[in-house]
Design an enzyme around this catalytic site. Structure first.
Site, short mmCIF file in Angstrom:
data_model
loop_
_atom_site.label_atom_id
_atom_site.label_comp_id
_atom_site.label_asym_id
_atom_site.label_seq_id
_atom_site.Cartn_x
_atom_site.Cartn_y
_atom_site.Cartn_z
N LYS A 80 0.85 -1.20 0.00
CA LYS A 80 0.00 0.00 0.00
C LYS A 80 0.87 1.23 0.00
O LYS A 80 1.83 1.33 0.77
CB LYS A 80 -0.85 0.00 1.28
CG LYS A 80 -1.79 1.19 1.40
CD LYS A 80 -3.14 0.88 0.80
CE LYS A 80 -4.02 2.10 0.64
NZ LYS A 80 -3.69 2.90 -0.57
N LYS A 116 5.15 1.87 -3.05
CA LYS A 116 5.14 3.26 -3.52
C LYS A 116 5.34 3.27 -5.02
O LYS A 116 6.01 2.39 -5.57
CB LYS A 116 6.28 4.03 -2.86
CG LYS A 116 6.09 5.53 -2.88
CD LYS A 116 5.16 5.95 -1.76
CE LYS A 116 5.07 7.40 -1.54
NZ LYS A 116 4.44 7.69 -0.25
N THR A 201 -4.56 13.65 5.98
CA THR A 201 -3.14 13.75 6.31
C THR A 201 -2.87 15.02 7.11
O THR A 201 -2.24 14.98 8.17
CB THR A 201 -2.27 13.72 5.02
OG1 THR A 201 -2.71 12.62 4.23
CG2 THR A 201 -0.81 13.55 5.35
N SER A 392 -7.21 5.90 4.08
CA SER A 392 -7.22 5.00 2.91
C SER A 392 -7.70 3.61 3.32
O SER A 392 -8.46 2.95 2.60
CB SER A 392 -5.81 4.85 2.33
OG SER A 392 -5.55 5.85 1.39
N1 GLU Z 1 0.86 8.90 -0.07
C1 GLU Z 1 0.41 8.86 1.28
C2 GLU Z 1 1.53 8.50 2.24
O1 GLU Z 1 2.68 8.71 1.94
C3 GLU Z 1 -0.83 8.00 1.45
C4 GLU Z 1 -0.67 6.58 1.09
C5 GLU Z 1 -1.98 5.78 1.06
O2 GLU Z 1 -3.02 6.33 1.36
O3 GLU Z 1 -1.88 4.61 0.71
O4 GLU Z 1 1.31 8.07 3.34
#
Ligand code: GLU
Length: 459
Positions: A80, A116, A201, A392
């Site tokens: 994820k 990622k 966030t 998420s």
């Molecule tokens: N890109 C965000 C992070 O770095 C969210 C990742 C997600 O929701 O999977 O945590």
């Protein structure tokens, strides 16, 4: 794995190796072997996928856009993590960010692993049609490795709900009849996104700080006064003290964190400085954050850059050079822009006593060591900015149940999850000599190691 995360993972394992209460079944030689296995499992990604997306631009030119998906570790669940759209995305950086996701999810008990993605492009230079094509191609190239129980992307820097909607739609048409709602998170509400995901966030970033400075400080006065710990001294110094705040970055994370600080009635906060890619604005009496958010909403996300714009919007502020935000004489610095912002070159000029990492890896290893030595409290990325991935997870759950929570429920669940993590980490941090980042890593590595051991993966 890029050096900073790797070295802290190694240091955390070394601390656990010495802790005889951790996996006591492992003794002597076996113990050393198991720890060596853990080090290699956690410091390398499981898989790095690369593709060069073939895109036909609006002017007819055909270009190849480099794209990645890194699957770091899936011990705790499907991979994820977000997909970053940025002109400087590098493979190593994506590997490091994927490792951070593994640690972040483990820290907050989110049943996902770490992944990622990255696409090397300047989003502003592309039309919506081109971005749409890029999203479709990304899913097309990586469709075999993605899915609600395999690897679930989300937005990251440069991408948002629009991109996730497009990607999910492509996934759905490639795999007709299969579950698709949980294939991407951070989607728009109408496409199965969760209420509150966009703000999650930034809200979580501010909560991590507020919880420490208000709830924890109030409840743990005696404990904090009894430990000789330098971080406890820093925190106690802020009992009922008004605080000034500077925020680097005024995008989705920085603007919401600033707004939370602006509205917070539990702490006496004043947001005196905010910055973005063009400028920094300062007002010693506190900036009008709602007016600035209103302005950015109407001006492609940019803060005012001239006296004229400020006057027209009725905002009182002095315009400064963008990077001055880092060296402001403030109590709290929220970093919500890019990585590597505080480093050996500027660490000695940092005046804030609290740094909150809204972005991923904005403080380098050397700078973290230097500032921690001086008693500066750094709330690390994996603790502070997990609100996004936590919501998420709620989005993924709601998609499975096809039952949706209201915004109040989402924020209540988010706060409960972050509070539980803070409660498991803070007493230890204020009682021992490790910086907060390492305390978090130890917690995550301990969880991952125990699960790997119980699954028989260390033989
Ligand atoms: N890109 C965000 C992070 O770095 C969210 C990742 C997600 O929701 O999977 O945590």
């Amino acid at each position: 794995m890029a050096s900073q995360t790797d070295s802290i993972v190694q240091a955390s394992l070394a601390a656990l190796l010495k802790d005889s209460s951790f996996l006591p079944e492992l003794q002597d030689k076996t113990r050393h072997q198991a720890f060596a296995s853990l080090a290699s499992i956690l410091s390398t990604p499981n898989k790095v996928h690369k593709a060069f997306l073939r895109i036909s631009l609006d002017n007819g030119e055909i270009v190849r856009i480099p794209a990645f998906r890194v699957q770091h570790n899936n011990t705790l669940g499907p991979y994820k993590g977000g997909i970053r759209f940025h002109e400087e995305v590098k493979e190593d950086e994506v590997i490091n960010l994927a490792a951070l996701m593994t640690l972040k999810n483990a820290l907050h008990d989110v049943p996902f692993g770490g992944g990622k993605g990255g696409v090397v492009l300047t989003p502003r230079d592309h039309s919506a049609k081109e971005i749409n094509l890029i999203c479709q191609k990304y899913v097309h190239y990586f469709s075999d490795i993605l899915g609600p129980d395999k690897d679930i992307p989300a937005p990251d820097m440069g991408s948002g709900d629009r991109e996730m909607d497009w990607m999910m739609a492509e996934y759905k048409s490639i795999r007709p009849g299969e579950p698709y709602r949980g294939s991407f998170t951070g989607k728009s509400i109408i496409n199965g996104g969760s209420l509150g995901r966009r703000e999650a966030t930034g809200k979580g970033v501010y909560f991590s700080f507020r919880y420490m400075l208000h709830d924890f400080l109030k409840e743990q006065q005696t404990f904090l006064s009894n430990t000789g710990n330098k971080f406890a001294k820093t925190l106690l110094g802020y009992t009922d003290k008004p605080m000034t705040v500077a925020v680097q970055g005024f995008g989705n994370v920085g603007s919401i964190a600033a707004l939370e600080a602006y509205h917070c009635s539990l702490l006496q906060n004043k947001v005196v400085a905010v910055s973005d890619r063009n400028t920094m604005l300062y007002n010693s009496d506190g900036l009008d954050i709602p007016a600035l958010i209103d302005f950015t909403g109407k001006n492609k996300g940019d803060l005012p850059t001239s006296e004229e714009q400020l006057m027209k919007a009725g905002i009182k502020a002095v315009i400064h050079e963008r990077d001055q935000v880092l060296e402001q004489d403030v109590d709290v610095l929220i970093l919500a822009a890019l990585q590597d912002q505080i480093h050996e070159g500027n660490m000695e000029n940092i005046k804030a006593r609290f740094i909150v990492e809204g972005a991923n890896a904005p403080v380098t290893g050397k700078a973290d060591e230097y500032l921690s030595e001086k008693g500066v409290i750094i709330i690390p990325d994996i603790l502070a900015n997990a609100g996004g991935v936590i919501v998420s997870y709620f989005e993924w759950l709601q998609g499975r149940e096809t039952q949706f929570y209201n915004e109040e429920e989402v924020f209540k669940l988010l706060v409960a999850k972050m509070k539980a993590t803070m409660d498991s980490i803070l007493p230890q941090y204020f009682g021992d000599p490790f910086p907060l980042r390492q305390n978090c890593y130890i917690h995550s590595v301990m969880k991952l190691s125990t699960v790997l051991y119980r699954q028989g993966k260390l033989y």
